[in-house]
Design an enzyme around this catalytic site. Structure first.
Site, short mmCIF file in Angstrom:
data_model
loop_
_atom_site.label_atom_id
_atom_site.label_comp_id
_atom_site.label_asym_id
_atom_site.label_seq_id
_atom_site.Cartn_x
_atom_site.Cartn_y
_atom_site.Cartn_z
N LYS A 74 -37.10 -4.00 -3.85
CA LYS A 74 -37.97 -4.59 -2.83
C LYS A 74 -37.18 -5.22 -1.69
CE LYS A 74 -42.27 -5.59 -5.26
NZ LYS A 74 -43.34 -6.56 -5.44
N LYS B 202 -35.92 -8.05 -1.52
CA LYS B 202 -36.20 -9.48 -1.34
C LYS B 202 -36.07 -10.16 -2.69
CE LYS B 202 -41.19 -8.76 -1.53
NZ LYS B 202 -42.39 -8.71 -0.74
#
Length: 141
Positions: A49, A51
């Site tokens: 992702k 993140k």
């Protein structure tokens, strides 16, 4: 009432735990005697992702473990569901229905069948997601 499956498995990040997460876990447990929940490690989330979760892995795992529907929490260190099936057999994996019919999950269904496992798709709770919560935190509507 007899459960449909003996051992079930589901995974998630479970960042900013919300009612949608609880609904999926509860509905999974309704169908199996023993529910294993894979909680994505921070490194795993970062890898796909790009993140880092707001809540650290150890805290997310502790929250999920405290839920009465969860029999066991394991770290999800890879997105490869087949790898986990080979390591720890389960009868069914529960997953969000947005992946049903995709090339990846059609392949998983074929591979899982070789190990006597199935995939059950569950619908998400409308109007709630960690993405929606994150946007509200940042003042976006």
């Amino acid at each position: 009432m007899d459960k449909k499956y003996k051992i079930g498995y589901t995974t998630g990040v479970y960042d900013m735990f919300h009612i949608g997460h609880l609904n999926i876990i509860r509905r999974a447990k309704e169908q199996c005697e023993y529910l294993i929940v894979g909680v994505s490690t921070d490194e795993c989330v970062q890898s796909y992702k790009n993140k880092t979760p707001i809540i650290p892995y150890e805290e997310r795992a502790a929250i999920v473990q405290a839920i009465r529907y969860v029999d066991e929490v394991v770290p999800q260190t890879s997105m490869d569901k087949l790898e986990f099936l080979k390591k720890r057999h389960f009868d069914v994996m529960f997953h969000g229905d947005e992946w049903k019919g995709t090339e990846l999950y059609n392949k998983y269904e074929e591979e899982f069948a070789k190990y006597g496992a199935k995939i059950e798709y569950l619908t998400h709770t409308d109007g709630i997601s960690s993405t929606i919560l994150r946007e509200k935190l940042h003042g976006k509507k």
